[in-house]
Design a protein around this motif. Structure first.
Motif, PDB file in Angstrom:
ATOM      1  N   PHE B 198       0.844  -1.202   0.000  1.00 20.42           N
ATOM      2  CA  PHE B 198       0.000   0.000   0.000  1.00 20.42           C
ATOM      3  C   PHE B 198       0.875   1.246   0.000  1.00 20.42           C
ATOM      4  CE2 PHE B 198      -2.366   3.496   1.870  1.00 20.42           C
ATOM      5  CZ  PHE B 198      -3.466   3.518   1.030  1.00 20.42           C
ATOM      6  N   SER B 199       1.929   1.247   0.838  1.00 17.59           N
ATOM      7  CA  SER B 199       2.725   2.476   0.898  1.00 17.59           C
ATOM      8  C   SER B 199       3.393   2.742  -0.451  1.00 17.59           C
ATOM      9  CB  SER B 199       3.731   2.436   2.048  1.00 17.59           C
ATOM     10  OG  SER B 199       4.463   1.255   2.023  1.00 17.59           O
ATOM     11  N   ALA B 200       3.856   1.684  -1.122  1.00 18.13           N
ATOM     12  CA  ALA B 200       4.469   1.890  -2.441  1.00 18.13           C
ATOM     13  C   ALA B 200       3.455   2.483  -3.423  1.00 18.13           C
ATOM     14  CB  ALA B 200       5.003   0.571  -2.973  1.00 18.13           C
ATOM     15  N   ALA B 201       2.252   1.880  -3.446  1.00 21.10           N
ATOM     16  CA  ALA B 201       1.240   2.347  -4.399  1.00 21.10           C
ATOM     17  C   ALA B 201       0.781   3.755  -4.053  1.00 21.10           C
ATOM     18  CB  ALA B 201       0.051   1.388  -4.390  1.00 21.10           C
ATOM     19  N   PHE B 202       0.646   4.028  -2.763  1.00 25.75           N
ATOM     20  CA  PHE B 202       0.116   5.317  -2.339  1.00 25.75           C
ATOM     21  C   PHE B 202       1.125   6.429  -2.599  1.00 25.75           C
ATOM     22  CE2 PHE B 202      -1.465   8.332   0.991  1.00 25.75           C
ATOM     23  CZ  PHE B 202      -2.733   8.489   0.468  1.00 25.75           C
ATOM     24  N   GLU B 203       2.408   6.120  -2.340  1.00 24.64           N
ATOM     25  CA  GLU B 203       3.428   7.147  -2.574  1.00 24.64           C
ATOM     26  C   GLU B 203       3.590   7.426  -4.072  1.00 24.64           C
ATOM     27  OE1 GLU B 203       6.500   5.493  -0.170  1.00 24.64           O
ATOM     28  OE2 GLU B 203       5.659   6.389   1.652  1.00 24.64           O
ATOM     29  N   SER B 204       3.423   6.381  -4.894  1.00 24.38           N
ATOM     30  CA  SER B 204       3.541   6.623  -6.338  1.00 24.38           C
ATOM     31  C   SER B 204       2.360   7.461  -6.843  1.00 24.38           C
ATOM     32  CB  SER B 204       3.622   5.300  -7.097  1.00 24.38           C
ATOM     33  OG  SER B 204       2.354   4.715  -7.152  1.00 24.38           O
ATOM     34  N   GLN B 205       1.274   7.513  -6.058  1.00 29.80           N
ATOM     35  CA  GLN B 205       0.136   8.371  -6.403  1.00 29.80           C
ATOM     36  C   GLN B 205       0.353   9.797  -5.917  1.00 29.80           C
ATOM     37  OE1 GLN B 205      -3.168   7.580  -7.663  1.00 29.80           O
ATOM     38  NE2 GLN B 205      -2.229   5.695  -8.411  1.00 29.80           N
ATOM     39  N   GLY B 206       1.446  10.034  -5.198  1.00 32.53           N
ATOM     40  CA  GLY B 206       1.710  11.360  -4.668  1.00 32.53           C
ATOM     41  C   GLY B 206       1.247  11.548  -3.233  1.00 32.53           C
ATOM     42  N   GLY B 207       0.794  10.487  -2.596  1.00 30.04           N
ATOM     43  CA  GLY B 207       0.393  10.585  -1.198  1.00 30.04           C
ATOM     44  C   GLY B 207       1.581  10.355  -0.281  1.00 30.04           C
TER      45      GLY B 207
END
Lengths: 293, 428, 313
Positions: B198-207
């Motif tokens: 989740f953190s990888a996906a969320f950070e790649s979204q700019g979160g």
């Protein structure tokens, strides 16, 4: 969270934890001190208290406070009787030999736990809080019931202290604890005292269970952790000492809350366990002083 | 939990017949009887969490499995042969899980093994499945299958994995809830999958993930962890498992009341929990990932209706016989779908006995599109034969007036990620 | 003396014949492979409990020390089987030395609790260092790593023979100790440690040696369990794995060479059978513990020795 409110929160949580833990540990310490045996099944008597509380409260409909009060009355008696019975059927025949007793109480541990699995089932089951009030303390909320737990535990501990220090029954217990042979010579029926003490120890743990279930749910595997913590408390607090037990329970309850947050919950447990090892190694004559092992 | 359906030969009965055959020395002759006749039942070893911390899942996995078997047998079984479930408790313990597979393969002579949710049991059992050459269909959600950690005999065709689920959640959380997230998750493999993917996906979204709070899976009180959640958290992402989940959400509500950050949870945190329990009112307005929506939705498909009735679940996701007995609806469909996939795989490969096990695996590996149907009531899926992992729609529901109402459905493509393994290159 | 040795060798021969004559079904072959390794663990436990009279409630620490030493070295460092076994033996000997040195400062009930606490620390540490040990979920030793002298240890036949070999080795060490002057001193300490002290024996040193031998054998058994069955996990370090060897030894007979094997076979099949009848199969363990403490303090072999065959070791 800021440090101030955080410390307040951790202290409150720690006190709830310590309140219940001191009741469990006191039961263990009583048996430990008077009978000089290690009751490994102690945690299961606690668990038994929790699941019977669930039964009582699901049996009584209407206001959850009624079921709770009924449980507070009935559960310690049932659990105490179970313990009396297991002493009468089993431990008595082993002549309280330390090794055989430890093995037998491990046996009792499995029997109670698995009996609970058969009858109560494998799920955790909640018991409704007797009153459901959330106190808003600005930085965080706290359940009013938790204050009630702390308060009840203090009342109970005071009552136990009064019984131990002011009544004839307490005197008999203290005499037996000090020197069972001399006590017997003075006409104290040792085997009856042992029987009662074993039941009483379990009943005190059961009261702790009744108090905690509305917060934590009843589950057949819930006896293991409190047993280890109670061991730790009893050993650090010093055997048979009511004040020491309560002080150690507060220490362990608080540090668990605080260390868990700053570091990791496992570290808190590892440190407490290490402390026990150190205490025992520094007192190499064993828990029972120099008299016997 | 004792079932009387005739499809389910109880283990006890089986044990008796073994006992009748006699001592250890008499057993080799006994082993092959199920292959003697072509109408002999197909035996499926069902590894189930009857005891231990996974028991609530186990109970509903069992009910779903029995329901699916009844449906399959009533419609003629597999290649004209009835299905027979031989269940074995794994105690939610990896060591016992491995022993259960041994019993299936060597004692009960099962054709395939299936079941079980907790990732450590799957990880402990899968190597034995490989050694026993026993096809092992898991319904566990873990990323361990598609990560390449296991082997060719272990497949997860009936339920999607955590990596694909959380990846599909990330855009929704960022667009609708907030950019600063704190994660609370159980401190073992399943929780780590959440933390990492989740953190990888969320950070790649700019979160931004501003704090991570792991909690030991055996913990029974949670309040002490909540001060670790930073004040400026906009979204609290929570996922919890085990018998204490109700305590977890109750204490969360106690701590925050209505003043806390927005909540996005995996339904695991309240799986098998009655959402109308006093103390859970604060969840109203919060969002949940659900593998399959617990409450029957307005646009409920006929397939969900059929499946729900067959398993005995009412429109609120509880048992029809006891409205307090809430199902693990978001996960248990995996058992239903997996059994239908085994059926199809056996029919396509012309499975007749254990020597066809590798043909069965090849047949499942070559499956691809699984359209929404009675066999797949949760929704359409795309199975990746190389990674042995299925991909499908994910549902986000919003707690509204004590019910979970569908707010968003992701596409299957949202859940894709590049292959990490090609099991088909491994030999049998 | 000779009758005794013949008895124990023929027990091993019997276990060998069971396999070579193909009497086992696959299922029982697998079970017996497990039982033999676990019985080796029981042998290790018995040296401390049965011969020296020290009741440990923390032997899972030694078992898991071997299990994790070999497992982690294969998993992270690509050790081969020989290297990992060697490492496991060294580590478990070292840990036994340290634990023995500390725990022997206590006696009686304190000794039991200290060992229990040490093993609890080990268990919690395995969880705490989850990034290395993979905590609760454990890890798999892949089939490709489990090859010894180009033999595939996951092959059921080879696995059975390997388990038998390990058990035989541990049993023969035990037999040798039982017959040796060293073993007789241990028994003297068990019966009356004060008298042994007065006779001029360094009781503490003997006890320490006993813990080291006991812990190392337990560690070896743990290492072999991981290597033969391919899985390493924290449940092997939990309290129940300290209780099991105690139970096997009590049932088979404390201070007898064959006791742990008999106890392990008996309990394994009793639990296996009970688990077909009820989910609460662990109740059998409780009942068995009560039964041996109340009615059968000598255990099976111990009772045989007491009543009929005084020569059994």
């Amino acid at each position: 969270m800021e440090l101030g409110p955080y410390l307040l929160f951790a202290s409150l949580e720690g006190l709830v934890h310590a309140a219940v833990l001191s009741l469990i540990a006191l039961g263990l310490s009583l048996v430990f001190g008077v009978m000089r045996i290690v009751n490994v099944a102690h945690g299961e008597f606690f668990m038994l208290g929790a699941i019977i509380t669930w039964w009582v409260s699901s049996f009584v409909s209407g206001n959850p406070a009624i079921g709770f009060l009924l449980a507070l009355l009935v559960v310690p008696i049932i659990v105490g009787m179970t313990a009396v019975l297991s002493d009468w059927l089993i431990l008595r025949h082993l002549k309280y030999d330390p090794e055989a007793t430890i093995i037998a109480t491990i046996g009792i541990l499995y029997i109670i736990q698995q009996f609970a699995l058969m009858t109560f089932g494998p799920d955790a089951k909640p018991v409704e809080q007797p009153f459901n009030i959330r106190l808003d303390l600005y930085w965080f909320g706290f359940s009013a019931y938790k204050f009630f737990v702390i308060f009840s535990a203090i009342i109970l501990l005071l009552a136990i202290w009064l019984v131990m220090s002011k009544t004839k029954f307490g005197l008999i217990l203290r005499a037996t604890q000090l020197d069972s042979e001399t006590a017997q010579a003075f006409g104290i029926p040792i085997s009856r005292v042992y029987n009662i003490v074993f039941g009483l120890g379990a009943a005190i743990a059961a009261v702790g269970a009744v108090l905690i279930v509305p917060i934590q749910q009843a589950h057949y595997l819930m006896g293991g952790e409190p047993l280890l913590l109670a061991f730790i408390v009893v050993i650090i607090g010093g055997l048979g000492s009511l004040k020491g037990t309560v002080a150690a329970a507060i220490l362990i309850g608080m540090s668990d809350g605080i260390i868990s947050v700053f570091f990791s919950p496992n570290i808190a447990k590892i440190l407490a366990t290490l402390l026990v090892v150190v205490v025992l190694i520094i007192k190499p004559n064993g828990l029972f002083g120099t008299t016997k092992t | 939990m004792k079932k009387n359906s005739k499809s389910n030969l109880s283990r006890r009965k089986l044990m008796k017949s073994i006992a009748a055959v006699g001592s250890i020395s008499a057993m080799p002759g006994f082993v092959n009887y199920s292959q003697a006749s072509s109408s002999a039942p197909i035996r499926i070893g069902f590894q189930v969490h009857r005891t231990g911390i996974g028991a609530a899942y186990g109970r509903w996995y069992d009910r779903t499995t029995q329901a699916a078997v009844k449906i399959i047998n009533d419609s003629g079984g597999i290649n004209g042969r009835p299905l027979e479930i031989i269940s074995e408790d794994d105690g939610t313990d990896p060591k016992r899980g491995a022993e259960a597979l041994e019993k299936f393969a060597n004692q009960h002579n099962c054709d395939v093994a299936f079941g079980t949710l907790f990732s450590h049991v799957v990880i402990g059992s899968a190597p034995r499945a490989g050694e026993l050459k026993l096809p092992y269909f898991v319904v566990s959600e873990g990323h361990h299958v598609a990560s390449g950690m296991l082997n060719r005999y272990t497949l997860q065709p009936g339920i999607t994995d955590v990596k694909s689920q959380v990846q599909a959640m990330a855009p929704f959380v960022k667009d609708n809830l907030g950019k600063k997230v704190t994660m609370v998750y159980p401190d073992f493999a399943f929780g780590h999958d959440h933390r990492d993917y989740f953190s990888a996906a969320f950070e790649s979204q700019g979160g931004e993930i501003i704090a991570k709070v792991p909690i030991p899976p055996t913990e029974s009180s949670f309040s002490k962890y909540f001060p670790k959640i930073p004040r400026d958290t906009e979204v609290l992402y929570h996922v919890m498992v085990g018998p204490a989940v109700l305590t977890f959400v109750k204490e969360l509500g106690e701590f925050y009341g209505s003043k806390g950050p927005k909540l996005f949870g995996f339904i695991d945190s309240v799986e098998a929990v009655d959402l109308n329990t006093p103390g859970l009112e604060f969840l109203d307005g919060s969002y949940f990932w659900e593998g399959n929506p617990r409450y029957a939705q307005d646009n409920q498909t006929v397939h969900d209706q059929f499946y729900r009735t067959a398993v005995g679940v009412d429109k609120n996701g509880a048992s029809v016989s006891d409205p307090k007995d809430v199902s693990t609806y978001a996960h248990m469909f995996g058992c239903w779908e997996t059994l239908h996939i085994i059926k199809k795989g056996m029919e396509v490969s012309g499975y007749s006995d254990v020597k066809d096990r590798s043909k069965l695996i090849e047949a499942v590996e070559s499956m691809n599109n699984m359209p929404l149907s009675q066999a797949h009531p949760q929704g359409a899926k795309i199975f990746n034969g190389k990674t042995h992992q299925t991909f499908g729609h994910q549902y986000i529901t919003k707690m509204t007036n004590g019910k979970l109402v569908l707010a968003h459905t992701t596409s299957i493509e949202d859940t894709f990620y590049p292959d990490e393994v090609d099991y088909t290159k491994q030999s049998f | 003396m000779r009758k005794d040795i013949i008895l124990h060798l023929s027990a091993l021969l019997f276990l060998f014949l069971l396999e070579i004559l193909g009497i086992f079904s696959e299922y029982h072959q697998g079970n017996f492979a497990r039982i033999l390794v676990l019985a080796a663990y029981g042998v290790g436990y018995n040296i401390l409990f049965g011969y020296t009279g020290l009741l440990s409630l923390g032997h899972a620490l030694f078992f898991s020390a071997g299990l994790y030493a070999s497992g982690l070295s294969i998993y992270h460092l690509d050790y081969n089987i020989e290297q990992s076994l060697f490492l496991a033996i060294c580590i478990s000997a070292l840990i036994s030395l340290i634990i023995g040195f500390l725990a022997l400062r206590t006696i009686g009930v304190s000794f039991m609790i200290v060992t229990l606490m040490f093993s609890q620390i080990a268990y919690l540490s395995i969880l705490y260092f989850g990034s290395i040990t993979r905590g609760d979920e454990g890890f798999v030793i892949q089939q490709s790593s489990r090859v010894f002298l180009s033999m595939d240890l996951s092959n059921p036949k080879i696995r059975y023979y390997s388990a038998l070999l390990i058990f035989s080795l541990c049993m023969l060490i035990n037999l040798w100790i039982a017959k040796s002057p060293f073993g007789r001193v241990l028994v003297a300490i068990r019966e009356n440690s004060d008298r042994a002290l007065m006779l001029g024996y360094n009781v503490k040193l003997y006890k320490l040696f006993s813990i080291i031998i006991s812990g190392t054998i337990s560690g070896l058994a743990g290492a072999c369990y991981g290597i033969l069955f391919g899985y390493v996990g924290a449940s092997f370090a939990a309290v129940s794995y300290s209780i099991f060897p105690l139970l096997w030894v009590l049932i088979g007979g404390a201070g007898t060479v064959l006791g742990p094997l008999i106890g392990a076979i008996f309990m394994f099949y009793l639990i296996d059978y009970a688990s077909d009848i009820t989910d609460a199969y662990m109740i059998i363990v409780g009942v068995a513990l009560l039964f041996v403490t109340l009615f059968a303090r000598r255990g099976i072999i111990g009772e045989l020795r007491f009543r009929y065959y005084k020569w059994i070791s």
